[in-house]
Scaffold this active site. Structure first.
Site, PDB file in Angstrom:
ATOM      1  N   CYS A   1       0.407   3.117   3.590  1.00 18.86           N
ATOM      2  CA  CYS A   1       1.049   2.803   4.903  1.00 18.86           C
ATOM      3  C   CYS A   1       2.114   1.667   4.911  1.00 18.86           C
ATOM      4  CB  CYS A   1       0.043   2.128   5.709  1.00 18.86           C
ATOM      5  SG  CYS A   1      -0.821   0.613   5.490  1.00 18.86           S
TER       6      CYS A   1
ATOM      7  N   CYS B   1      -7.129  -0.799   1.878  1.00 16.93           N
ATOM      8  CA  CYS B   1      -6.143  -1.304   2.761  1.00 16.93           C
ATOM      9  C   CYS B   1      -6.915  -1.099   4.315  1.00 16.93           C
ATOM     10  CB  CYS B   1      -4.971  -0.478   2.870  1.00 16.93           C
ATOM     11  SG  CYS B   1      -3.758  -0.924   3.938  1.00 16.93           S
TER      12      CYS B   1
ATOM     13  N   CYS C   1      -4.754   1.538   6.723  1.00 13.67           N
ATOM     14  CA  CYS C   1      -5.016   2.685   6.517  1.00 13.67           C
ATOM     15  C   CYS C   1      -6.335   3.578   6.039  1.00 13.67           C
ATOM     16  CB  CYS C   1      -3.858   3.444   5.582  1.00 13.67           C
ATOM     17  SG  CYS C   1      -3.524   3.117   4.052  1.00 13.67           S
TER      18      CYS C   1
ATOM     19  N   CYS D   1      -8.492  -5.477  -9.158  1.00 14.34           N
ATOM     20  CA  CYS D   1      -8.142  -4.565 -10.274  1.00 14.34           C
ATOM     21  C   CYS D   1      -7.622  -3.202  -9.394  1.00 14.34           C
ATOM     22  CB  CYS D   1      -9.336  -4.113 -11.101  1.00 14.34           C
ATOM     23  SG  CYS D   1      -8.638  -3.317 -12.504  1.00 14.34           S
TER      24      CYS D   1
ATOM     25  N   CYS E   1       0.921  -1.004  -0.018  1.00 10.80           N
ATOM     26  CA  CYS E   1       0.054  -0.033   0.046  1.00 10.80           C
ATOM     27  C   CYS E   1       0.705   1.273   0.083  1.00 10.80           C
ATOM     28  CB  CYS E   1      -0.881  -0.039   1.144  1.00 10.80           C
ATOM     29  SG  CYS E   1      -1.971   1.378   1.343  1.00 10.80           S
TER      30      CYS E   1
END
Length: 174
Positions: free
Chosen positions: A84, A130, A133, A153, A81
């Protein structure tokens, strides 16, 4: 069964199917016991992220198709991510979906991504983010390859790629 009864039954069943989800829903960041959630102010996010990253990760935006170099990245490694640094996808699960966005047939860990229904295009889609975060990553569809049949995707700008052999970055702290 009469045509009228069939249509009446479909009129009740289709909205229920349309509104139903394909995975457990998560309205936002949750503590699943694996790591501490990252809760930053919008000002802090603006300092950390570039304008396009902020638009996508914090405002549920979408980058233009075929604009991300990560769509063409085929080296071995891990996708984390961009908000984070939580590991989300492995290169072993990446495939070319032809959509113009990095696509994967499964995440590294189901507990690292949360989903919710998205009606922004009228047709319902399943958005994922995510869980650490809350950063918007993309949408998951059921038209992917075996063995899962899923297509995760992802917006390329919402990810960072860590080549195999390099250490994963430490999780971002508040």
């Amino acid at each position: 069964m009469s045509r009228r009864r069939l249509l009446a039954g479909l009129s009740l069943a289709l909205p229920a199917l349309w509104l139903g989800g394909c995975r457990s829903e998560s309205a936002g960041v949750q503590d699943n016991g694996l790591f501490e959630p990252l809760d930053l102010s919008e000002g802090q996010w603006r300092e950390i992220l570039g304008p396009e990253q902020y638009r996508i990760l914090r405002r549920d935006g979408t980058e233009p198709a075929f604009s991300s170099p990560l769509d063409r990245e085929w080296s071995d490694g891990t996708y984390v991510c961009a908000g984070c640094n939580l590991a989300l996808f492995a290169s072993a699960h990446k495939y070319d979906s032809g959509t113009g966005w990095p696509s994967f047939w499964q995440p590294i860990n189901d507990g690292h991504l949360g989903t919710k229904r998205d009606f922004k295009l009228v047709i319902p889609r399943t958005e994922y983010h995510c869980v650490r975060c809350g950063g918007h990553q993309g949408h998951v569809f059921s038209d992917g390859p075996e063995p899962t049949g899923q297509r995760w995707c992802n917006n390329g700008v919402a990810l960072s790629f860590v080549p195999e052999g390099q250490p994963l970055p430490e999780l971002r702290e508040a």
